[in-house]
Design an enzyme around this catalytic site. Structure first.
Site: not given
Ligand SMILES: Cc1ncc(COP(=O)(O)O)c(C=O)c1O
Length: 403
Positions: A57, A110, A182, A207
């Site tokens: 961790r 998101y 992001d 992704k």
């Molecule tokens: C733009 C964006 N940021 C953050 C996330 C969150 O990621 P995770 O699902 O890996 O926690 C997503 C998930 O779809 C996303 O599309």
């Protein structure tokens, strides 16, 4: 040896095979803990007086390789890997704010990031506002004396609007406010926010970075001093760390990122153009389309316009759902960046937690669909879309009795 090109760094950065008995593939250190030679050595490691691993961790060799590679390709000082994209988002936002602070956010994020902002507001009185951030004046007007973070998604999920990162970073620097981006939708191959003056980059590595739909993970990159502190506080104590095996899969996924992204982008351009000409489609929102309101920003800050297309189908939620139910090759699923083409209905799926009024402000309509274009032959993806449009058209013709 100087800096290498992106396509080389994704394969080599952070790993030296001669340090691991010549193993071409980075070894997987699937271990929870590390043994000490003596009690004194353990004490020195805990005291930070001796380098070395303690407990996974707090750090793990396979994870460290991923973090080093990621810092190089996002052109930052230090990266940290997390158990999910949301663990990365929450670690950075929690680390940068305290009660009474304000977060200025792009108009659209998101759904779970929206949920996290709500939670921070309700439990810790950390407020937020949304802004389109279209001009310097608009950004300046939205900053309050309490603003401690500017948080941006660009392209925004799922509205595909863009924010000019250089412009916002410039305003933020004058005000001494860190900018967090992001970068999930672009991947480090298409856009590097740190080079444009932003301070932190976050990825849902689930992704494009993974690329194969078999890992949930997150990554964050930023200044060494702050990231090291986050590693030893927020990340260590909240505990959302990545598993070594997932880090190993991401190291593997990264090697093909540029090749995959080129194909995603190529397919998306062709499919956006197909959808734009389709009579059942009301609007296509794709940053590579010269008619897109932020086309100039896409040209300026993205290497290519990406592999995601949002489109509004004629009708409402019922029509959108009926259409995706007909698809066969394209799967209904809420991730993106995988080899498989995926489609989802944001209003009832990824952004269902966002209240209707806020959704509408963000531009998420009931008839919007988000297509994550995969790596299949684009003609097969097009044929599947065409088949679904045609099936829906035939059914509605039968229902209304018209020809
Ligand atoms: C733009 C964006 N940021 C953050 C996330 C969150 O990621 P995770 O699902 O890996 O926690 C997503 C998930 O779809 C996303 O599309």
């Amino acid at each position: 040896m100087g800096e290498k090109r992106f396509e080389t760094e994704v394969i080599h950065a952070g790993y030296k095979s001669d340090e691991f008995r010549g193993s071409l593939a980075p070894p997987l250190f699937q271990t929870s803990t590390f043994t000490f030679d003596t009690a004194e050595q353990g004490a020195r490691r805990f005291a930070g007086e001796e380098e070395g691993f303690i407990y996974s961790r707090l750090g793990n060799p396979t994870v460290a390789m991923l973090e080093e590679r990621m810092a190089v390709i996002e052109k930052g000082e230090k990266a940290l890997a997390f158990a999910s994209g949301m663990a990365a988002v929450s670690a950075i936002l929690v680390a940068l704010t305290r009660t009474g602070d304000h977060i200025l956010c792009s108009q659209g994020v998101y759904g779970c990031t929206f949920g996290l902002l709500q939670l921070m507001k309700e439990k810790y009185e950390i407020n937020h506002d949304f802004s389109m951030m279209s001009t310097r004046e608009e950004v300046l007007a939205a900053i309050t004396p309490e603003t401690r973070v500017i948080y941006i998604e660009t392209p925004i999920n799922p509205t595909m609007r863009l924010v000019d990162l250089e412009m916002v970073a410039d305003v933020a620097r004058e005000k001494g406010i860190p900018v967090v981006v992001d970068n999930t939708f672009s991947s480090p191959y298409l856009q590097n926010p740190l080079e444009l003056g932003c301070d932190f980059v976050i990825h849902s590595a689930t992704k494009y970075i993974c690329g194969h739909g078999d890992v949930i993970a997150g990554l964050a990159v930023g200044p060494k001093e702050i990231m090291s502190k986050i590693a030893m506080t927020t990340q260590k104590d909240i505990g959302g760390v990545i598993s070594p095996f997932d880090a190993w899969l991401l190291l593997r996924g990264l090697k093909t990122l540029p090749v995959r992204m080129d194909r995603h982008c190529e397919n998306a351009e062709k499919l956006a153009s197909y959808l734009s000409g389709h009579p059942a489609v009301e609007e296509v929102i794709f940053p590579g389309d010269p008619k897109h309101p932020d086309y100039a920003i896409a040209k300026k800050q993205m290497r290519k316009p990406g592999g995601l297309i949002s489109f509004n189908i004629k009708g409402g939620q019922k029509e959108a759902q009926a259409f995706i139910n007909k698809l066969k090759l394209i799967k209904i699923a809420v991730s993106l960046g995988d080899a498989e083409t995926l489609i989802q209905h944001p209003a009832t799926m990824t952004h269902a937690v966002v209240p209707k009024e806020a959704r509408e402000k963000m531009g998420i309509k009931e008839n919007m669909l988000r297509l994550s274009v995969g790596l299949e032959a684009w003609e097969d993806i097009r044929d599947d879309l065409e088949m679904a449009f045609e099936s829906v058209r035939k059914e509605s013709t039968m229902e209304t009795g018209s020809i």
